[in-house]
Write an enzyme that holds these catalytic residues in place. Structure first.
Site, PDB file in Angstrom:
ATOM      1  N   GLY A  47       0.779  -1.239   0.000  1.00  0.00           N
ATOM      2  CA  GLY A  47       0.000   0.000   0.000  1.00  0.00           C
ATOM      3  C   GLY A  47       0.805   1.279   0.000  1.00  0.00           C
ATOM      4  N   CYS A  77      -5.938  -9.380  -3.271  1.00  0.00           N
ATOM      5  CA  CYS A  77      -5.340  -8.207  -2.643  1.00  0.00           C
ATOM      6  C   CYS A  77      -5.951  -6.984  -3.301  1.00  0.00           C
ATOM      7  CB  CYS A  77      -3.826  -8.224  -2.848  1.00  0.00           C
ATOM      8  SG  CYS A  77      -3.004  -6.718  -2.325  1.00  0.00           S
ATOM      9  N   ASN A  78      -6.604  -6.163  -2.501  1.00  0.00           N
ATOM     10  CA  ASN A  78      -7.277  -4.986  -3.050  1.00  0.00           C
ATOM     11  C   ASN A  78      -6.299  -4.021  -3.705  1.00  0.00           C
ATOM     12  OD1 ASN A  78     -10.360  -4.907  -2.113  1.00  0.00           O
ATOM     13  ND2 ASN A  78      -9.160  -5.960  -0.574  1.00  0.00           N
ATOM     14  N   THR A  79      -5.113  -3.864  -3.093  1.00  0.00           N
ATOM     15  CA  THR A  79      -4.117  -2.930  -3.638  1.00  0.00           C
ATOM     16  C   THR A  79      -3.646  -3.386  -5.014  1.00  0.00           C
ATOM     17  OG1 THR A  79      -3.391  -2.360  -1.407  1.00  0.00           O
ATOM     18  CG2 THR A  79      -1.878  -1.830  -3.187  1.00  0.00           C
ATOM     19  N   CYS A 189     -11.016  -5.056   2.368  1.00  0.00           N
ATOM     20  CA  CYS A 189      -9.638  -5.442   2.685  1.00  0.00           C
ATOM     21  C   CYS A 189      -9.705  -6.895   3.111  1.00  0.00           C
ATOM     22  CB  CYS A 189      -9.100  -4.574   3.820  1.00  0.00           C
ATOM     23  SG  CYS A 189      -7.535  -5.174   4.505  1.00  0.00           S
ATOM     24  N   THR A 190      -8.729  -7.689   2.701  1.00  0.00           N
ATOM     25  CA  THR A 190      -8.809  -9.138   2.950  1.00  0.00           C
ATOM     26  C   THR A 190      -8.710  -9.488   4.436  1.00  0.00           C
ATOM     27  OG1 THR A 190      -6.458  -9.247   2.399  1.00  0.00           O
ATOM     28  CG2 THR A 190      -8.011  -9.879   0.671  1.00  0.00           C
ATOM     29  N   HIS A 191      -8.288  -8.544   5.273  1.00  0.00           N
ATOM     30  CA  HIS A 191      -8.262  -8.794   6.723  1.00  0.00           C
ATOM     31  C   HIS A 191      -9.661  -8.688   7.344  1.00  0.00           C
ATOM     32  CE1 HIS A 191      -3.974  -8.246   6.244  1.00  0.00           C
ATOM     33  NE2 HIS A 191      -3.744  -8.390   7.535  1.00  0.00           N
TER      34      HIS A 191
END
EC number: 5.1.1.3
Length: 270
Positions: A47, A77-79, A189-191
């Protein structure tokens, strides 16, 4: 020969370990699929890095997965999806490439009733405006409100999924979104899927879109469409590759995955 094609693994990748929530959703939705996961744990977080660096790192991961003869890729992964998604698709040609942003945006539009969608994500994903663009491509009249929620990532990695500090942080991040009257919230977000129970309690009457689950659904649909679904494999092979095995990696990884991680191998890229 056709069956050999179906037996090939799905490649899933992320800048770190958050993408294991996607692996978990894929295991549940597609229990016969072989899966290879790559987490770039030596170079996380992405990020804070430039577009050129993120693209360069992503290409190295894609090359690694292509060497393992994957039949499809999931950008977990969003980024990476926001910054390098287009470049990855150019490189992989006709191979199905799924990503958390496209799947999350599509699911949010199918879920909202009042056309007001909230997104919580990391700073980079919010600044990229990728979710709003993906939503507005399909429905330009939708109100999209984004909120960067960077503090939630370390809290999840610490295992503070029900901690009062986490609850207060979530409440703070949700305030402006709830004030705007959203009825749907994308966990961008993957978290964040690990915080779904807590977020659900603090944002009651708001539908939560878990992009790990929606991406797994989309993967199942595309593999079926392409004739690539594995329907004959009662003993799937799961392999986990990382560029570093940091402290507590297995503990955090198993929390994300919801099961033990047996085959973890370290590889260097680039």
């Amino acid at each position: 020969m056709e069956n050999i094609g179906r037996q090939r693994p799905i490649g899933v990748f992320d800048s770190g370990i958050g993408g294991l929530t996607n692996v978990r959703a894929l295991m549940e939705r597609l229990p016969m699929e072989n899966i290879i996961y790559f987490g770039d744990t030596a170079r996380v977080p992405y990020g804070t890095k430039s577009k050129a660096t993120i693209e360069n790192f992503s290409m190295q991961i894609v090359d690694f997965l292509l060497e393992h003869d994957v039949k499809a890729m999931v950008i977990a992964c969003n980024t990476i999806a926001a910054v390098a998604g287009q470049k990855i698709r150019q490189k992989t040609g006709n191979m199905p490439v799924l990503d958390v942003i496209s799947a999350g945006a599509k699911a949010a539009l199918a879920t909202t009733r009042n056309n007001k969608i909230g997104i919580i994500a990391t700073n980079t994903t919010v600044n990229s405006n990728a979710y709003a663009r993906a939503i507005h491509r399909n429905n330009p009249d939708t109100l999209v409100r984004t909120q960067a929620a960077p503090l939630l990532v370390p809290l999840v990695e610490e295992g503070w999924l029900e901690h009062e500090v986490t609850r207060l942080t979530v409440c703070e991040y949700l305030k402006p979104l709830l004030a705007d009257g959203i009825d749907t919230l994308v966990l961008g977000c993957t978290h964040f899927p690990l915080l779904k129970p807590l977020i659900g309690r603090e944002a009651h009457n708001v539908a939560l879109v878990d992009s790990a689950i929606t991406t797994a659904e989309e993967t199942a649909r595309v593999l079926a469409q392409e004739g690539l679904l594995n329907t004959d494999n009662n003993n799937p092979d799961y392999r986990f590759y990382v560029s570093d095995i940091p402290l507590k990696f297995r503990t955090i990884g198993e929390r994300f995955l919801g099961r033990t991680m047996e085959q973890i191998e370290m590889v260097s890229l680039g």
